[in-house]
Motif scaffolding. Structure first.
Motif, short mmCIF file in Angstrom:
data_model
loop_
_atom_site.label_atom_id
_atom_site.label_comp_id
_atom_site.label_asym_id
_atom_site.label_seq_id
_atom_site.Cartn_x
_atom_site.Cartn_y
_atom_site.Cartn_z
N LEU A 153 0.85 -1.18 0.00
CA LEU A 153 0.00 0.00 0.00
C LEU A 153 0.89 1.24 0.00
CD1 LEU A 153 -3.05 -0.36 2.39
CD2 LEU A 153 -3.02 0.44 0.04
N THR A 154 1.25 1.68 -1.17
CA THR A 154 2.12 2.87 -1.26
C THR A 154 1.38 4.10 -0.78
OG1 THR A 154 1.34 3.33 -3.47
CG2 THR A 154 3.29 1.93 -3.28
N ASP A 155 2.13 5.15 -0.56
CA ASP A 155 1.55 6.42 -0.16
C ASP A 155 0.51 6.90 -1.16
OD1 ASP A 155 2.64 6.83 2.25
OD2 ASP A 155 3.66 8.71 1.74
N ARG A 156 0.88 6.73 -2.44
CA ARG A 156 -0.03 7.22 -3.47
C ARG A 156 -1.35 6.45 -3.43
NH1 ARG A 156 2.13 7.51 -9.48
NH2 ARG A 156 1.57 5.31 -9.46
N LYS A 157 -1.25 5.17 -3.22
CA LYS A 157 -2.47 4.35 -3.16
C LYS A 157 -3.36 4.83 -2.00
CE LYS A 157 -1.42 -0.10 -5.33
NZ LYS A 157 -0.15 0.27 -5.98
N LEU A 158 -2.72 5.08 -0.87
CA LEU A 158 -3.48 5.54 0.29
C LEU A 158 -4.17 6.87 -0.01
CD1 LEU A 158 -1.18 4.71 3.33
CD2 LEU A 158 -3.41 3.73 2.77
N LYS A 159 -3.43 7.74 -0.68
CA LYS A 159 -3.96 9.05 -1.01
C LYS A 159 -5.19 8.91 -1.90
CE LYS A 159 -1.45 13.39 -1.78
NZ LYS A 159 -0.25 13.92 -2.45
N ILE A 160 -5.06 8.03 -2.89
CA ILE A 160 -6.18 7.81 -3.80
C ILE A 160 -7.37 7.18 -3.07
CG2 ILE A 160 -6.93 6.45 -5.79
CD1 ILE A 160 -4.17 6.92 -7.00
#
Lengths: 341, 341
Positions: free
Chosen positions: B3-10
């Motif tokens: 769960l990358t940061d970008r995924k979390l953001k999205i």
DNA sequence: GTTAGCACTCTCTATTAGTGAGTGCTAATT
DNA sequence: AATTAGCACTCACTAATAGAGAGTGCTAAC
């Protein structure tokens, strides 16, 4: 135009059919289903007359007829025959369960359940009015420095415990004296009687105990009355989802909103004293949200005195016969149970 | 897959958007509305991953994504930042009104109203548990030949008056003695403590008054506990109609049916002791009818002891931040008010 | 690794046409 | 004069069809 026998017969058939089916009733299906001895064409002519007289109406030009509020009113007042014994045995069974409840609250709640279960509508049970109840016992208890608990027990099984502020200077002894006095003077009286008597002679006699008591007591009784005047038990509110006329979210919502406001409900079923049935049909209801509902109300009593009410609320297309029958039986049951207490 | 940061953001953006709009969220509108710094195509790829991981799902092939229960769970546990001050001033105002209520029942009912008003969901307030309350005073009063009224007053403001059958042979004098004894022995104890103590030494000491008393008391406390364990205050049940996910008659009906059954409700919000927030999302609820709902629960306490619960129930697409904020403030308020009593 | 382009999918909303129950009117019948 | 048969007409309801719009997944270019 005169309401001939034949017109009445047709009107009754229309209402019966509509109560059952919730569909507009046409002349053809009417002649097929009921033995009216005339052709659909004749029925059509009569229907046209009935519509002109305001007993039925047409949702749209090419549909059958549905009863108007005026039609239901006529039906309820003149045509309907009450099957006094609907569900007789099954209600009798419930009666035995009801008798077990020692606490009034449980009795009322369960009664409400029984009503909605047997009618399939929404039921409202109003708790006994304090005003009409006879005082059985009063107890006063100090809770803290400045608060007092009054416990009122009435012959109807109502137990109320309002809280009051009292001056710290009042002693336990005073409370006991007052308590004894109240019991001696008022046990057996209704609150109505107490209120009037209080104005007259309470002042004089109680002044000797403590001057603040005089100020306290009227407030005490008043609080009591207010509290229980809005005590009502609702049951079967979601039954309205069973009726096609409420298959519209807006309507279902408006009905359920109405049922969430205890205040409006009690306006809707204004207190009545007669032990007969009170029927309020559609537009006869004062409250906007209930203009598509009918309410049947009766009372229950103790010692010949009407003390509370039982109501059923549902669509105007209500099975009035059955509702009245069930209400009548449940009311009788309540009377019996209360008497035995 | 990580769960990358970008995924979390999205994911966060999807959940935020869906909570607000109740519409499936697409990649294009997401990139337009939120500053994610990547193109819709990239978002699509990430979404695809998120779906595979089970955080979001697609209602149908060509629609956007909606959060899954697992997604909400992650959001609630990790992503959400709580605006602790939502409606702060307006809730403060209500607090002043709440303080006026002398009677616990009114306080609880009004609290329930406040909760549903500010959250726009349905609120459930559980009355203080008798078990956790400390006895302040007991009074026994004979009602008739064979019935007795026990009046329990607790530090939480709970007043209960269960009825009991007593043998006619028991004298007023006996009742007073018992009453005095109970007050002397148990005032200040919780019911839990009383129950355990009773088993030990009550037998011996009370046997001298009357043998039936020994049989009576355990039942007395038991009744008391049962009664109040189902005492709950509901408010805002019809708020459910505000949410498109319940615009379906069947769903609205099933929810409202659920809310009519007090027993099931109390199963739903099982007692908890922690003063933290308990969040139950969708399928985490054991009861079938509540699988599309989320429930946020917190507690209120007196003297460091958790005594009751405050819950809010709504669609899984719930504004968790705000609900938690409001619950937290109202809980604090209750604690203050109860302390001052 | 990211993005533009594109074909494809699926829901949603009108629009249209057909069906059926019912009416009201007229003329024939009793 | 009352009743009834016949018939044209109305209107809600249903199903089928077409078009728009939002979104996706894949491929190839950046």
């Amino acid at each position: 135009m005169a309401l001939t026998d034949r017109k009445l017969k047709i009107l009754e058939a229309i209402i019966r059919d509509y109560i059952e089916s919730a569909e507009p009733v046409g002349s053809r299906s009417l002649s097929r289903k009921y033995e009216l001895g005339v052709s659909p064409a004749t029925i059509r002519n009569e229907m046209s007359d009935l519509e002109e007289m305001g007993y039925i109406q047409q949702p749209h030009t090419s549909a059958g007829r549905i009863p108007s509020d005026k039609g239901y009113r006529l039906y309820v007042d003149k045509l309907m025959e009450i099957r006094r014994t609907a569900h007789k045995n099954r209600i009798k069974m419930k009666s035995d369960i009801l008798k077990k409840y020692g606490e009034l609250e449980q009795l009322l709640e369960y009664t409400s359940r029984v009503l909605s279960e047997f009618t399939q509508y929404t039921s409202i049970v109003l708790a006994p009015q304090v005003k009409k109840s006879r005082l059985k016992q009063i107890q006063l208890a100090r809770l803290s420095e400045e608060t007092m608990l009054a416990i009122f027990i009435t012959n109807t099984g109502l137990i109320q415990n309002p809280l009051f502020k009292i001056p710290a200077t009042m002693k336990q002894e005073d409370l006991e004296k007052i308590s004894n006095f109240l019991n001696k003077e008022f046990v057996g009286s209704t609150l109505e009687e107490i209120e009037t008597r209080m104005a007259e002679d309470l002042k004089r006699e109680l002044a000797q105990f403590h001057s603040t008591v005089y100020a306290l007591l009227p407030e005490m009784f008043k609080t009591l009355e207010q509290v229980s005047d809005v005590t009502l038990y609702l049951s079967g509110t979601t039954n309205i989802f069973n009726f096609p006329e409420f298959n519209d979210l807006t309507k279902a919502r408006s009905f359920l909103n109405l049922m969430e406001e205890r205040k409006t409900i009690s306006e809707l079923i204004a207190r009545q004293d007669s032990d007969k049935f009170n029927i309020s049909i559609g537009s006869e209801n004062q409250i906007q949200e209930a203009k598509e509902c009918s309410i049947v109300t009766t009372t229950y009593s103790l010692d010949q005195q009407t003390i509370g009410q039982l109501s059923v609320i549902g669509p105007t297309r209500m099975d009035y016969d059955r509702v009245i029958s069930v209400l009548g039986q449940v009311s009788k049951m309540m009377n019996d149970i209360l008497k035995d207490k």
